[in-house]
Design a protein around this motif. Sequence first.
Motif, PDB file in Angstrom:
ATOM      1  N   VAL A   1      -7.845   8.149  -1.793  1.00 48.28           N
ATOM      2  CA  VAL A   1      -7.501   7.498  -3.063  1.00 48.28           C
ATOM      3  C   VAL A   1      -8.770   6.950  -3.702  1.00 48.28           C
ATOM      4  O   VAL A   1      -9.650   6.443  -3.015  1.00 48.28           O
ATOM      5  CB  VAL A   1      -6.469   6.361  -2.862  1.00 48.28           C
ATOM      6  CG1 VAL A   1      -5.161   6.904  -2.301  1.00 48.28           C
ATOM      7  CG2 VAL A   1      -7.008   5.263  -1.957  1.00 48.28           C
ATOM      8  N   LYS A   2      -8.838   7.061  -5.022  1.00 45.96           N
ATOM      9  CA  LYS A   2      -9.999   6.560  -5.764  1.00 45.96           C
ATOM     10  C   LYS A   2      -9.620   5.454  -6.737  1.00 45.96           C
ATOM     11  O   LYS A   2     -10.492   4.851  -7.360  1.00 45.96           O
ATOM     12  CB  LYS A   2     -10.648   7.710  -6.547  1.00 45.96           C
ATOM     13  CG  LYS A   2     -11.124   8.878  -5.698  1.00 45.96           C
ATOM     14  CD  LYS A   2     -12.337   8.516  -4.867  1.00 45.96           C
ATOM     15  CE  LYS A   2     -12.871   9.729  -4.109  1.00 45.96           C
ATOM     16  NZ  LYS A   2     -14.043   9.390  -3.270  1.00 45.96           N
TER      17      LYS A   2
ATOM     18  N   VAL B   1      -6.117   2.559  -8.050  1.00 50.43           N
ATOM     19  CA  VAL B   1      -4.841   1.930  -7.705  1.00 50.43           C
ATOM     20  C   VAL B   1      -3.698   2.908  -7.965  1.00 50.43           C
ATOM     21  O   VAL B   1      -2.734   2.989  -7.191  1.00 50.43           O
ATOM     22  CB  VAL B   1      -4.638   0.629  -8.507  1.00 50.43           C
ATOM     23  CG1 VAL B   1      -3.270   0.018  -8.198  1.00 50.43           C
ATOM     24  CG2 VAL B   1      -5.735  -0.379  -8.197  1.00 50.43           C
ATOM     25  N   ALA B   2      -3.816   3.677  -9.036  1.00 50.85           N
ATOM     26  CA  ALA B   2      -2.787   4.680  -9.346  1.00 50.85           C
ATOM     27  C   ALA B   2      -2.665   5.698  -8.215  1.00 50.85           C
ATOM     28  O   ALA B   2      -1.553   6.095  -7.835  1.00 50.85           O
ATOM     29  CB  ALA B   2      -3.117   5.375 -10.660  1.00 50.85           C
ATOM     30  N   ASP B   3      -3.808   6.114  -7.669  1.00 51.17           N
ATOM     31  CA  ASP B   3      -3.790   7.041  -6.528  1.00 51.17           C
ATOM     32  C   ASP B   3      -3.089   6.409  -5.330  1.00 51.17           C
ATOM     33  O   ASP B   3      -2.319   7.063  -4.618  1.00 51.17           O
ATOM     34  CB  ASP B   3      -5.219   7.412  -6.120  1.00 51.17           C
ATOM     35  CG  ASP B   3      -5.920   8.316  -7.116  1.00 51.17           C
ATOM     36  OD1 ASP B   3      -5.239   8.886  -7.980  1.00 51.17           O
ATOM     37  OD2 ASP B   3      -7.163   8.434  -7.009  1.00 51.17           O
ATOM     38  N   LEU B   4      -3.371   5.125  -5.101  1.00 54.61           N
ATOM     39  CA  LEU B   4      -2.777   4.424  -3.960  1.00 54.61           C
ATOM     40  C   LEU B   4      -1.260   4.336  -4.109  1.00 54.61           C
ATOM     41  O   LEU B   4      -0.516   4.585  -3.148  1.00 54.61           O
ATOM     42  CB  LEU B   4      -3.382   3.019  -3.848  1.00 54.61           C
ATOM     43  CG  LEU B   4      -2.864   2.150  -2.692  1.00 54.61           C
ATOM     44  CD1 LEU B   4      -3.259   2.741  -1.345  1.00 54.61           C
ATOM     45  CD2 LEU B   4      -3.396   0.722  -2.820  1.00 54.61           C
ATOM     46  N   VAL B   5      -0.801   3.997  -5.295  1.00 51.88           N
ATOM     47  CA  VAL B   5       0.637   3.912  -5.543  1.00 51.88           C
ATOM     48  C   VAL B   5       1.295   5.279  -5.367  1.00 51.88           C
ATOM     49  O   VAL B   5       2.367   5.387  -4.748  1.00 51.88           O
ATOM     50  CB  VAL B   5       0.911   3.345  -6.954  1.00 51.88           C
ATOM     51  CG1 VAL B   5       2.398   3.446  -7.296  1.00 51.88           C
ATOM     52  CG2 VAL B   5       0.434   1.891  -7.053  1.00 51.88           C
TER      53      VAL B   5
ATOM     54  N   GLY C   1     -20.689   0.624   1.072  1.00 49.47           N
ATOM     55  CA  GLY C   1     -19.882   1.838   1.063  1.00 49.47           C
ATOM     56  C   GLY C   1     -18.952   1.984   2.255  1.00 49.47           C
ATOM     57  O   GLY C   1     -18.259   2.994   2.380  1.00 49.47           O
ATOM     58  N   SER C   2     -18.913   0.967   3.126  1.00 46.19           N
ATOM     59  CA  SER C   2     -18.013   1.059   4.283  1.00 46.19           C
ATOM     60  C   SER C   2     -16.596   0.619   3.934  1.00 46.19           C
ATOM     61  O   SER C   2     -15.676   0.747   4.742  1.00 46.19           O
ATOM     62  CB  SER C   2     -18.549   0.230   5.454  1.00 46.19           C
ATOM     63  OG  SER C   2     -18.827  -1.090   5.060  1.00 46.19           O
ATOM     64  N   LEU C   3     -16.428   0.106   2.732  1.00 46.45           N
ATOM     65  CA  LEU C   3     -15.113  -0.204   2.166  1.00 46.45           C
ATOM     66  C   LEU C   3     -15.104   0.287   0.726  1.00 46.45           C
ATOM     67  O   LEU C   3     -16.151   0.299   0.066  1.00 46.45           O
ATOM     68  CB  LEU C   3     -14.844  -1.708   2.156  1.00 46.45           C
ATOM     69  CG  LEU C   3     -14.356  -2.413   3.412  1.00 46.45           C
ATOM     70  CD1 LEU C   3     -14.284  -3.913   3.142  1.00 46.45           C
ATOM     71  CD2 LEU C   3     -12.987  -1.890   3.840  1.00 46.45           C
ATOM     72  N   ARG C   4     -13.935   0.666   0.241  1.00 46.43           N
ATOM     73  CA  ARG C   4     -13.811   1.030  -1.169  1.00 46.43           C
ATOM     74  C   ARG C   4     -12.937  -0.005  -1.867  1.00 46.43           C
ATOM     75  O   ARG C   4     -11.795  -0.238  -1.470  1.00 46.43           O
ATOM     76  CB  ARG C   4     -13.188   2.420  -1.334  1.00 46.43           C
ATOM     77  CG  ARG C   4     -13.040   2.864  -2.803  1.00 46.43           C
ATOM     78  CD  ARG C   4     -12.417   4.241  -2.906  1.00 46.43           C
ATOM     79  NE  ARG C   4     -13.299   5.228  -2.274  1.00 46.43           N
ATOM     80  CZ  ARG C   4     -12.883   6.192  -1.461  1.00 46.43           C
ATOM     81  NH1 ARG C   4     -11.598   6.289  -1.148  1.00 46.43           N
ATOM     82  NH2 ARG C   4     -13.742   7.030  -0.937  1.00 46.43           N
ATOM     83  N   ALA C   5     -13.486  -0.652  -2.878  1.00 47.27           N
ATOM     84  CA  ALA C   5     -12.727  -1.620  -3.666  1.00 47.27           C
ATOM     85  C   ALA C   5     -12.065  -0.890  -4.832  1.00 47.27           C
ATOM     86  O   ALA C   5     -12.735  -0.164  -5.573  1.00 47.27           O
ATOM     87  CB  ALA C   5     -13.632  -2.725  -4.179  1.00 47.27           C
ATOM     88  N   LEU C   6     -10.757  -1.107  -4.986  1.00 48.84           N
ATOM     89  CA  LEU C   6     -10.018  -0.441  -6.057  1.00 48.84           C
ATOM     90  C   LEU C   6      -9.751  -1.359  -7.239  1.00 48.84           C
ATOM     91  O   LEU C   6      -9.623  -0.882  -8.374  1.00 48.84           O
ATOM     92  CB  LEU C   6      -8.676   0.079  -5.529  1.00 48.84           C
ATOM     93  CG  LEU C   6      -8.700   1.095  -4.387  1.00 48.84           C
ATOM     94  CD1 LEU C   6      -7.280   1.542  -4.067  1.00 48.84           C
ATOM     95  CD2 LEU C   6      -9.575   2.296  -4.737  1.00 48.84           C
TER      96      LEU C   6
END
Length: 321
Positions: A136-137, A139-143, A214-219
């Motif tokens: 996912v890149k 919030v829409a992708d996550l949903v 880069g070890s976490l991705r903030a959305l």
Amino acid sequence: MRSVAKALLAVLACVGATATAGAQSYPTRLITIVVPFAAGSGSDTAARILGQYLAPRLGQGFVIENRIGATGAIATTAVSRAAADGYTLLLGTNSTHGSNSALYKKLNYDPIKDFAPIAHTGVFSYFLVVDPNLPVKSVADLVALAKAKPADLTYAAGSSTSIVMAESFARGAGVQMLKVPYRSNPPALTDVIGGRVNIMFCDMSSAVTSVQAGSLRALAVTTKARSTLAPDLPTIDETAVKDFDLASWTGLFAPAGTPKDVIERLNREVNAVLALPEVKERFATLGIEAQPQSVEAFSAYVKSEVAKWTTLVKEAGIEAE
């Protein structure tokens, strides 16, 4: 009778003089700030910065003691039972003095009756972060992923704030996620970085270094306005859940019954520290906004926050444990 009255007045005068002298001499030894969450958490970082700058002003050192567990209830209960002398303080949050009241059927402390509020120390912005290997890149992708695989997504819950945020998000976005509980945010964050849990709502101060590496991705950020620390990140309000606007806060508390002049002295010193440009800058780089208040204003704020977070827990459909 007149002689008895005179004797009584003399005793009261002595007591008053002793109390005043005691307040003027405070502190005479180390002061402990108990932090309900692990080293490296946002509240821990704030406490250590405060202790560093308060020590020379008060002429005594500060010890930061981390007591983790039960979303802050263990530490908070311990401080509620400590001596009311100004030497054991709590770095409380909207978990300890807010949502815990609704998350637990039995809480071993009363957030209002058992504490003397000292000072509001700051408001924390939060990230919605994911394991960078999750496909996912946005919030829409996550949903979309959560809807395609109902109840497959897991979220790390290291504080009651993160639980309320995650459940409020899930309810608002119409998705399901499985809660994975932790005793504090830092170990929860470690498991998201390691790919053992999918997502987390985490204070910026704990997550910002990992996001930058880069070890976490903030959305997204959880406040309604974009953060100056990450202006390119959208808000959840913009992307998935209208009117989503949540942040965390910290404040300094003493056990109920602590002398009023000790409380007022601490309030003055904390507010003076929060006004220092270097402290404001250090807080800002961690996503913390310093918010000094009077004792009276902070006391009223705490009461309103207990009511607010109790409502949020109920609206999110979270059942008390």
